[in-house]
Motif scaffolding. Structure first.
Motif, mmCIF file in Angstrom:
data_model
loop_
_atom_site.group_PDB
_atom_site.id
_atom_site.type_symbol
_atom_site.label_atom_id
_atom_site.label_comp_id
_atom_site.label_asym_id
_atom_site.label_seq_id
_atom_site.Cartn_x
_atom_site.Cartn_y
_atom_site.Cartn_z
ATOM 1 N N THR A 42 35.667 91.991 34.460
ATOM 2 C CA THR A 42 36.077 93.085 35.016
ATOM 3 C C THR A 42 36.118 92.803 36.559
ATOM 4 O O THR A 42 36.804 93.157 37.197
ATOM 5 N N LEU A 43 35.050 92.115 36.905
ATOM 6 C CA LEU A 43 34.690 91.595 38.364
ATOM 7 C C LEU A 43 35.872 90.735 38.831
ATOM 8 O O LEU A 43 36.093 90.798 39.890
ATOM 9 N N GLU A 45 38.777 90.540 37.660
ATOM 10 C CA GLU A 45 40.055 91.166 37.863
ATOM 11 C C GLU A 45 40.130 92.251 39.102
ATOM 12 O O GLU A 45 40.921 92.253 39.901
ATOM 13 N N ARG A 46 38.906 92.898 39.292
ATOM 14 C CA ARG A 46 38.707 93.698 40.764
ATOM 15 C C ARG A 46 38.824 92.778 41.654
ATOM 16 O O ARG A 46 39.542 93.298 42.775
ATOM 17 N N ASN A 49 42.751 91.851 42.323
ATOM 18 C CA ASN A 49 43.336 93.064 42.690
ATOM 19 C C ASN A 49 43.223 93.387 43.954
ATOM 20 O O ASN A 49 44.122 93.544 44.908
ATOM 21 N N ALA A 50 42.024 93.230 44.801
ATOM 22 C CA ALA A 50 41.554 93.534 46.139
ATOM 23 C C ALA A 50 42.235 92.510 46.850
ATOM 24 O O ALA A 50 42.802 92.849 48.181
ATOM 25 N N VAL A 68 37.056 96.157 45.925
ATOM 26 C CA VAL A 68 36.324 95.684 44.865
ATOM 27 C C VAL A 68 35.362 96.528 44.242
ATOM 28 O O VAL A 68 35.187 96.690 43.115
ATOM 29 N N ASN A 71 37.650 100.565 43.862
ATOM 30 C CA ASN A 71 39.098 100.600 43.199
ATOM 31 C C ASN A 71 39.779 101.487 44.143
ATOM 32 O O ASN A 71 41.027 101.977 43.647
ATOM 33 N N ILE A 85 31.213 99.687 41.169
ATOM 34 C CA ILE A 85 31.261 99.444 39.781
ATOM 35 C C ILE A 85 30.244 98.464 39.321
ATOM 36 O O ILE A 85 29.737 97.625 39.981
#
Length: 141
Positions: A42-43, A45-46, A49-50, A68, A71, A85
């Motif tokens: 999850t981290l 992917e964050r 995306n960032a 991050v 979101n 998160i």
């Protein structure tokens, strides 16, 4: 030798207790590994995306950090002190732009010291993850 029926029942009870204990420890261990993989992925992917957001817009380290953590490019009400998160804080996320004067202009996001909790007996407690680093070439001009 003749055994009494009660001794056999006691033996079965003891064996069942030992097998049940081992099964529960293994089950909790599998759940711990699954939780660690979920948090880590999850981290990652964050961070990705960032980073995708940051490389196609004018460089803004705080917006990338906020993506991050929360979101979204801006901090939520309450400012930067609000945990993100999985309990991430702004100090755990670093955003840098490397070699801005050369052809290999890159934006790098590093997430370090992120917390996760183990529940398996003998290793139970809070642990810190190894740094996650993602980078992409900077494309915005």
């Amino acid at each position: 030798m003749i055994f009494a029926g009660g001794a056999r029942r006691g033996q079965a009870l003891l064996e069942s207790a030992l097998v049940t204990f081992v099964f529960i420890v293994l089950l909790v261990g599998v759940l711990d590994v699954g939780q660690f993989l979920f948090v880590h992925q999850t981290l990652v992917e964050r961070g990705r995306n960032a980073l995708r957001y940051g490389v196609v817009r004018p460089f803004d380290a705080s917006a990338i950090r906020n993506l991050v953590l929360y979101n979204q490019p801006s901090a939520p009400p309450g400012g930067q002190g609000v945990p993100g998160i999985f309990g991430l804080t702004p100090a755990m996320v670093s955003v840098t732009r490397r070699d801005a004067t050369f052809n290999e202009d890159r934006v790098v996001v590093t997430i370090s010291d992120y917390p996760f909790r183990f529940f398996t007996p003998l290793i139970a407690g809070l642990a810190r993850g190894k740094p996650i680093t993602v980078s992409l070439p900077y494309e915005a001009m």
